[in-house]
Each structure stands twice: as C-alpha cells, then as structure tokens.
Design an enzyme around this catalytic site. Structure first.
Site, PDB file in Angstrom:
ATOM      1  N   GLU A 119      42.218  40.786  37.574  1.00 28.89           N
ATOM      2  CA  GLU A 119      43.711  40.861  37.936  1.00 28.89           C
ATOM      3  C   GLU A 119      44.147  39.540  36.984  1.00 28.89           C
ATOM      4  O   GLU A 119      43.416  38.501  37.133  1.00 28.89           O
ATOM      5  CB  GLU A 119      43.918  40.510  39.344  1.00 28.89           C
ATOM      6  CG  GLU A 119      43.726  41.556  40.165  1.00 28.89           C
ATOM      7  CD  GLU A 119      44.670  42.901  40.614  1.00 28.89           C
ATOM      8  OE1 GLU A 119      45.674  42.548  39.631  1.00 28.89           O
ATOM      9  OE2 GLU A 119      44.505  43.605  41.071  1.00 28.89           O
ATOM     10  N   ASP A 146      50.562  48.456  35.453  1.00 25.56           N
ATOM     11  CA  ASP A 146      49.984  47.169  34.958  1.00 25.56           C
ATOM     12  C   ASP A 146      48.755  47.332  34.062  1.00 25.56           C
ATOM     13  O   ASP A 146      48.110  48.356  34.134  1.00 25.56           O
ATOM     14  CB  ASP A 146      49.544  46.297  36.198  1.00 25.56           C
ATOM     15  CG  ASP A 146      48.730  47.003  37.231  1.00 25.56           C
ATOM     16  OD1 ASP A 146      48.826  47.941  37.346  1.00 25.56           O
ATOM     17  OD2 ASP A 146      47.570  46.445  37.435  1.00 25.56           O
TER      18      ASP A 146
END
Length: 187
Positions: free
Chosen positions: A116, A164
């Site tokens: 992430e 994303d």
C-alpha cells in the site's frame, strides 16, 4: 534492505492478525501496488495501522463505521515520508486483494504480496515513496525472482471493484527507477 524470517529488518513492524498461510508450496510470484488513506484523502495518523490490526474505532470518523468490520491487511505500507510499515511477513498470505484475477488465475492473495502507498488515485506520490517502493521491490525480487515480471496495480486484478493506485501513480517512472536500481545491483 534485509529480510529476516519474512520481515524487512528496517521496517516498522505492526503485526496484523488478518493473514493466514499460503496454499502449500505456493510462493509469491506477483506484486500488487495499492493506495490507501484514512480518513479518505487524509494522510498521517494511526488509522491505517488500526484498520490492518482490527482496532479501528468506528466512532472516530463517519467513514470508519463503514469499514470497521473488515478483516484486511497488506504486507506493507509506504507512508508519504517513505516510512515502511510491515504488517504481515512475506511468506504468509495477507488479505489485500479480495476477489481478484491475474493472468487467468483467481485468488491473487494466494500468490501475491500487497504494498500500500499512502495516497489517493489523484494525489501525486512522493519521491520518498517511489524510492522505498523500488527498494522493497528489489528486495522482494531477490527473494522471489518471479515477481520481476509480475508487478501490477490493484485496479488490474480487480478492475470492476478497484481503481488504485490510480492515474497519479507513474508506472513509467517506477519501472525506470527499478531498472536503474537493478543495473546498479549488477555492476
């Protein structure tokens, strides 16, 4: 970067209960790049750690009530300042991809590592984040060579659900930095 028992030595370790074992004889062959910000669009603070450890307070922000029940984690987070936080050792299965498919293979969590980046789809990522992502990726390729040819975004393995790391992530820059870093390792 050094690895010890699946953990990056120089990362801050925040063990998550949200993981389990990979299927027998399964090694990571895929790296998935994600983004996250909690609350949405805000950076810093304890909320990502709290989400990935199952301790997020649903009353701390209206959005948290929607996500507090989720059991999820990533292997690592790279914060805006380049700090690397590791939640799950790389030999275990983090719960980051959800319903997903890569090159015809379902259940990407079984064979992938999830990183992430603290950010949003539209906020440019920082130089420090690119530098640390390259360093972590090089370390992972050293341990799991198949990853070198299998790096993708969450949006590519779950295109109907996820966007994303978004258009703000500069894939060309990342690949150029990775290539330059690889060339330095060889010489």
């Amino acid at each position: 970067m050094l690895l010890e028992n699946g953990w990056l030595v120089d990362a801050r370790h925040v063990p998550s209960p949200h993981h389990d074992c990979r299927p027998e004889d399964e090694k990571p062959t895929l790296l998935v790049v994600h983004n996250i910000s909690l609350p949405p669009g805000e950076f810093g603070g304890p909320w990502i750690d709290a989400l990935f450890t199952g301790t997020i307070d649903p009353d701390a922000h209206p959005f948290f009530a929607e996500i507090a029940h989720l059991a999820l984690s990533a292997d690592c987070l790279i914060r805006r300042d380049g700090e690397v936080v590791q939640y799950v050792p790389f030999d275990k299965r983090a719960w980051h991809a959800g319903v997903s498919m890569y090159q015809g293979r379902e259940r990407c969590n079984d064979f992938s590592i999830g990183i992430e980046l603290e950010g949003t789809d539209t906020t440019p990522y920082t130089d420090a984040q690119y530098e640390k992502l390259v360093a972590v990726t090089q370390t992972l390729i050293g341990r799991y060579p198949a990853i070198a040819d299998n790096i993708t975004g969450h949006s590519d393995i779950a295109p109907e659900r996820k966007t994303d790391p978004g258009p703000a992530f500069d894939w060309s820059r990342f690949h150029a930095m990775l290539t330059t870093s690889s060339d330095k390792e060889i010489t």
